[in-house]
Write an enzyme that holds these catalytic residues in place. Structure first.
Site, short mmCIF file in Angstrom:
data_model
loop_
_atom_site.label_atom_id
_atom_site.label_comp_id
_atom_site.label_asym_id
_atom_site.label_seq_id
_atom_site.Cartn_x
_atom_site.Cartn_y
_atom_site.Cartn_z
N ASP A 108 -8.85 0.12 -10.13
CA ASP A 108 -7.71 -0.77 -9.93
C ASP A 108 -8.13 -2.25 -9.87
OD1 ASP A 108 -6.09 1.42 -9.95
OD2 ASP A 108 -5.60 1.40 -7.82
N ARG A 121 6.21 -3.39 -8.33
CA ARG A 121 5.94 -2.03 -7.82
C ARG A 121 4.86 -2.05 -6.74
NH1 ARG A 121 3.77 1.76 -11.90
NH2 ARG A 121 3.38 2.77 -9.92
N LYS A 132 -0.23 -0.02 -0.40
CA LYS A 132 0.74 0.85 -1.10
C LYS A 132 0.17 2.26 -1.26
CE LYS A 132 0.91 0.85 -5.77
NZ LYS A 132 0.78 2.24 -6.28
N ASN A 133 -1.07 2.34 -1.72
CA ASN A 133 -1.65 3.66 -2.02
C ASN A 133 -1.98 4.46 -0.76
OD1 ASN A 133 -1.38 3.11 -4.68
ND2 ASN A 133 -3.56 2.97 -5.15
N ARG A 179 -3.01 11.53 -17.47
CA ARG A 179 -2.79 11.74 -16.04
C ARG A 179 -2.09 13.07 -15.72
NH1 ARG A 179 -1.38 6.12 -13.06
NH2 ARG A 179 -2.41 7.12 -11.32
N CYS A 214 1.75 8.41 -18.82
CA CYS A 214 1.63 7.10 -18.23
C CYS A 214 0.78 6.29 -19.21
CB CYS A 214 0.95 7.27 -16.88
SG CYS A 214 0.33 5.81 -16.14
C1 UD1 Z 1 -4.81 7.08 -7.54
C2 UD1 Z 1 -4.20 5.72 -7.29
C3 UD1 Z 1 -4.47 4.78 -8.47
C4 UD1 Z 1 -5.96 4.74 -8.76
C5 UD1 Z 1 -6.54 6.15 -8.91
C6 UD1 Z 1 -8.04 6.16 -9.07
C7 UD1 Z 1 -2.28 6.15 -5.88
C8 UD1 Z 1 -0.79 6.24 -5.76
N1 UD1 Z 1 -2.76 5.87 -7.09
O1 UD1 Z 1 -4.16 7.64 -8.67
O2 UD1 Z 1 -3.99 3.49 -8.15
O3 UD1 Z 1 -6.18 4.02 -9.95
O4 UD1 Z 1 -6.20 6.95 -7.77
O5 UD1 Z 1 -8.65 5.52 -7.99
O6 UD1 Z 1 -3.00 6.30 -4.91
N2 UD1 Z 1 -6.79 13.93 -13.21
C9 UD1 Z 1 -6.64 15.10 -13.92
N3 UD1 Z 1 -5.90 16.10 -13.35
C10 UD1 Z 1 -5.31 15.98 -12.12
C11 UD1 Z 1 -5.47 14.77 -11.40
C12 UD1 Z 1 -6.23 13.76 -11.98
O7 UD1 Z 1 -7.16 15.25 -15.03
O8 UD1 Z 1 -4.65 16.92 -11.67
C13 UD1 Z 1 -7.61 12.83 -13.81
C14 UD1 Z 1 -6.78 11.56 -14.08
O9 UD1 Z 1 -6.14 11.62 -15.34
C15 UD1 Z 1 -7.84 10.49 -14.00
C16 UD1 Z 1 -8.80 11.00 -12.92
O10 UD1 Z 1 -8.57 12.42 -12.84
O11 UD1 Z 1 -8.53 10.37 -15.22
C17 UD1 Z 1 -8.62 10.39 -11.55
O12 UD1 Z 1 -7.25 10.42 -11.19
P1 UD1 Z 1 -6.78 10.46 -9.67
O13 UD1 Z 1 -7.93 10.12 -8.79
O14 UD1 Z 1 -6.07 11.74 -9.43
O15 UD1 Z 1 -5.75 9.26 -9.64
P2 UD1 Z 1 -4.31 9.22 -8.98
O16 UD1 Z 1 -4.29 9.97 -7.72
O17 UD1 Z 1 -3.29 9.52 -10.02
#
Ligand code: UD1
Length: 420
Positions: A307, A399, A22-23, A123, A118
């Site tokens: 995850d 999902r 999915k990711n 996030r 979320c």
């Molecule tokens: C993706 C995955 C999710 C997984 C996560 C971490 C998908 C669709 N989802 O989520 O399943 O758990 O990676 O491996 O692929 N952050 C900020 N600002 C930003 C972006 C992120 O502060 O602009 C923080 C987030 O709150 C979190 C951390 O950075 O604490 C990592 O998040 P991120 O790696 O971006 O996760 P996702 O891409 O949302």
């Protein structure tokens, strides 16, 4: 709302095939917005989030032709596409923010809803926005929307992410493919799903090269027609490995490259599981006694995946002694703990660290899902509980897990979906 009824305890035995990731599918589908020519994507998982992303692409003007089994899609974009990603579509799935990079890169404007909060943490999307700004995107936030535009094509730049982020790395790579000149991204996330995205883009003529956590992208004017098969889902694979370890099972898990769950397999070996690895499959035999592990830590790839944290916690509940898990990625990712405690778990939380006192004998109960990965932990826990459990709000599971109850039933789990 559908629910699962599980009658435990169960032991898993037999073979299970892993679906597409999915990711990995989500950013690849978002990136198809860059194309003028048709794109074919194979091995999509049939899960709700993919349906949501396809609906979002459709709402932007893409023609979506799905195969009969819904695992292959042909996407043909119109000459003139819409650039508005509405709240109603974006709110149900944070991954929708991944359309911002391609929209701004290809069409020079977009109105994309902010994904909102979320349960597992705030996030924010600040890293996505600041990276795209460095490529030339101007934006303002108004009424919950990101109103973005650029004067002509984006321009390559050097960007260092302040923190490793999967989504921000993906959005920036996609956007940089059609930017003028060279983009250098530093401190990137390097999860296998991101490598899958760049393999996909390179298969269409993009010029992306990796060196450790640095990604160099040489912008091109357009991308070519391509056909690409999405990688297997490492979280689904890891979850089935935990199921076998937890239930003294004997499970062949096939159709994926075991290298993508190396860190998790190392933990399972430590607790006593016997694991036989082949090129595209592996067999897990669960131990009689599960050994505890002190200080499991979730980390960005190549570390233990956040995850997989909730599934590993269920395993530690059954270990012979005290374990601990530190969650380093999301600030509020212990939502499953309260529900596990209702089954009898003895877990103590101190900030981002969980202390798990093992040897728990779970007793079946009524449970509530809260997010995708927390929900699958409840399924695992129900599988080793004595008696009946019901798991409510399983739309969270729908999902991201393809045919979960069908796959589990085939390997010996007494599970039933109750439709409502
Ligand atoms: C993706 C995955 C999710 C997984 C996560 C971490 C998908 C669709 N989802 O989520 O399943 O758990 O990676 O491996 O692929 N952050 C900020 N600002 C930003 C972006 C992120 O502060 O602009 C923080 C987030 O709150 C979190 C951390 O950075 O604490 C990592 O998040 P991120 O790696 O971006 O996760 P996702 O891409 O949302």
């Amino acid at each position: 709302m559908d629910k699962f009824l599980i009658n435990g305890p169960c032991k898993v035995k037999g073979k299970v095939s892993i679906s597409g990731s999915k990711n990995a599918s989500l950013p690849i589908l978002a990136a198809t917005l860059l194309f003028d020519k048709p794109v074919i994507i194979k091995n999509l998982p049939r899960v709700k989030d993919i349906k949501t992303m396809l609906n979002l692409l459709k709402s932007l003007g893409s023609k979506i032709i799905l195969s009969k089994d819904k695992k292959t899609v042909k996407i043909i974009n119109k000459k003139k596409m819409k650039t508005f990603a509405s709240y109603s579509l974006v709110k149900t799935m944070r991954g929708s923010i991944l359309v911002l990079g391609p929209l701004i890169s290809k069409f020079c404007k977009s109105k994309t809803s902010l994904p909102g909060g979320c349960l597992i943490g705030a996030r924010p999307v600040n890293y996505h926005l600041s990276a795209l700004k460095k490529l030339g995107m101007n934006y303002k936030i108004k009424d919950g929307y990101i109103l973005a535009k650029t004067k002509g094509r984006l321009k390559g730049n050097t960007i260092k992410f302040p923190k490793i982020s999967v989504g921000a790395t993906e959005n920036s790579i996609i956007a940089a493919c059609l930017a003028k000149g060279k983009t250098i991204l530093k401190n990137c996330a390097i999860e296998p799903e991101i490598k899958d995205l760049t393999n996909f883009l390179n298969s269409a003529g993009a010029k992306i090269r990796w060196s450790g956590r640095m990604c160099k992208i040489l912008g091109t004017d357009s991308l070519n027609q391509t056909e690409y098969t999405v990688m297997a889902d490492r979280i689904e694979a890891g979850t089935f490995c935990v199921a076998a370890t937890l239930t003294k099972g004997n499970l062949e898990i096939k159709n994926f490259n075991p290298d993508i769950i190396k860190a998790e397999l190392e933990l399972l070996r430590k607790v006593g599981a016997r694991i036989k690895i082949d090129s595209n499959k592996l067999t897990v035999i669960g131990p009689e006694k599960i050994k505890p592990i002190k200080n499991i830590k979730t980390r960005e790839w190549p570390g233990v995946a956040t995850d997989m944290q909730s599934q590993l916690m269920v395993l530690m509940c059954r270990a012979d002694g005290k374990s601990s898990i530190t969650e380093n990625i999301f600030e509020n990712r212990f939502l499953h703990v309260g529900e596990l405690q209702r089954l009898g778990a003895n877990i103590e939380i101190k900030k981002n660290k969980a202390f798990i006192y093992g040897n728990t004998k779970f007793i079946g109960a009524e449970l509530m899902s809260s997010d995708l990965r927390a929900s699958v932990a409840l399924v695992l826990a129900a599988m080793i509980s004595n008696g009946k459990s019901s798991i409510n709000r399983i739309y969270h599971l729908d999902r991201g897990y393809e045919n979960l109850e069908i796959k589990l039933k085939k390997i010996g789990v007494k599970i039933k979906r109750l439709k409502k």
